[in-house]
Design a protein around this motif. Structure first.
Motif, PDB file in Angstrom:
ATOM      1  N   LEU A  10      28.440  87.049 105.661  1.00 17.39           N
ATOM      2  CA  LEU A  10      28.440  88.218 106.541  1.00 17.39           C
ATOM      3  C   LEU A  10      27.177  88.248 107.393  1.00 17.39           C
ATOM      4  O   LEU A  10      26.691  89.314 107.773  1.00 17.39           O
ATOM      5  CB  LEU A  10      28.550  89.499 105.710  1.00 17.39           C
ATOM      6  N   LYS A  12      26.604  87.576 110.473  1.00 16.05           N
ATOM      7  CA  LYS A  12      26.717  88.096 111.841  1.00 16.05           C
ATOM      8  C   LYS A  12      26.529  89.604 111.909  1.00 16.05           C
ATOM      9  O   LYS A  12      26.370  90.160 112.995  1.00 16.05           O
ATOM     10  CB  LYS A  12      28.067  87.715 112.439  1.00 16.05           C
ATOM     11  N   THR A  13      26.522  90.266 110.766  1.00 14.56           N
ATOM     12  CA  THR A  13      26.300  91.714 110.783  1.00 14.56           C
ATOM     13  C   THR A  13      24.888  92.049 111.243  1.00 14.56           C
ATOM     14  O   THR A  13      24.640  93.159 111.700  1.00 14.56           O
ATOM     15  CB  THR A  13      26.519  92.335 109.396  1.00 14.56           C
ATOM     16  N   ARG A  24      30.439  96.865 110.364  1.00 17.62           N
ATOM     17  CA  ARG A  24      30.693  95.532 110.908  1.00 17.62           C
ATOM     18  C   ARG A  24      30.987  94.554 109.778  1.00 17.62           C
ATOM     19  O   ARG A  24      31.835  93.662 109.909  1.00 17.62           O
ATOM     20  CB  ARG A  24      29.492  95.075 111.733  1.00 17.62           C
ATOM     21  N   SER A  27      34.563  94.931 108.784  1.00 16.82           N
ATOM     22  CA  SER A  27      35.485  94.343 109.757  1.00 16.82           C
ATOM     23  C   SER A  27      35.428  92.819 109.729  1.00 16.82           C
ATOM     24  O   SER A  27      36.453  92.156 109.889  1.00 16.82           O
ATOM     25  CB  SER A  27      35.208  94.895 111.155  1.00 16.82           C
ATOM     26  N   GLU A  28      34.241  92.230 109.504  1.00 17.68           N
ATOM     27  CA  GLU A  28      34.137  90.774 109.370  1.00 17.68           C
ATOM     28  C   GLU A  28      34.879  90.288 108.131  1.00 17.68           C
ATOM     29  O   GLU A  28      35.563  89.266 108.175  1.00 17.68           O
ATOM     30  CB  GLU A  28      32.673  90.344 109.259  1.00 17.68           C
ATOM     31  N   SER A  31      38.644  90.405 108.878  1.00 11.06           N
ATOM     32  CA  SER A  31      39.113  89.345 109.774  1.00 11.06           C
ATOM     33  C   SER A  31      39.055  87.972 109.100  1.00 11.06           C
ATOM     34  O   SER A  31      39.947  87.142 109.297  1.00 11.06           O
ATOM     35  CB  SER A  31      38.306  89.346 111.071  1.00 11.06           C
ATOM     36  N   ASN A  32      38.032  87.735 108.283  1.00 10.74           N
ATOM     37  CA  ASN A  32      37.907  86.453 107.587  1.00 10.74           C
ATOM     38  C   ASN A  32      39.037  86.264 106.581  1.00 10.74           C
ATOM     39  O   ASN A  32      39.655  85.199 106.525  1.00 10.74           O
ATOM     40  CB  ASN A  32      36.536  86.394 106.895  1.00 10.74           C
ATOM     41  N   GLU A  41      45.312  91.534 110.437  1.00  9.12           N
ATOM     42  CA  GLU A  41      44.249  92.338 109.843  1.00  9.12           C
ATOM     43  C   GLU A  41      44.770  93.661 109.299  1.00  9.12           C
ATOM     44  O   GLU A  41      44.170  94.247 108.407  1.00  9.12           O
ATOM     45  CB  GLU A  41      43.140  92.583 110.870  1.00  9.12           C
TER      46      GLU A  41
END
Length: 90
Positions: A10, A12-13, A24, A27-28, A31-32, A41
């Motif tokens: 995670l 990119k958060t 975020r 949501s990551e 999506s992953n 999703e």
């Protein structure tokens, strides 16, 4: 029924403002898991314990890695939870 243990990064958060990081991360994660389990999703359900593990250190400091267990049912619904013997790591 398909079951997988997935280690999700995670990192990119950290690119979003501090007050949006835990949202975020959720949501990551969604999506992953959707990408790995080949569903949309909207069909990913996140367990309460997993949500609390991500939010445990507050909105500004979610974990960088987390190991999850994803279970895909026949109707393409995916339930994501913490593995039985694991907790969130740094």
């Amino acid at each position: 029924m398909d079951e997988r243990i997935i280690n999700i990064t995670l990192r990119k958060t950290r690119a979003v403002p501090r007050t949006q990081r835990a949202r975020r991360a959720i949501s990551e994660l969604r999506s992953n898991v959707a990408r790995h389990m080949k569903v949309s999703e909207d069909d990913v359900w996140i367990d309460k314990g997993l949500n609390e593990a991500i939010w445990a250190r507050g909105i500004t400091n979610p974990p960088i890695h987390i190991t999850v267990k994803a279970v895909k049912f026949e109707d393409d619904l995916v339930e994501v939870s913490l593995p039985d013997n694991s907790v969130a790591s740094n």
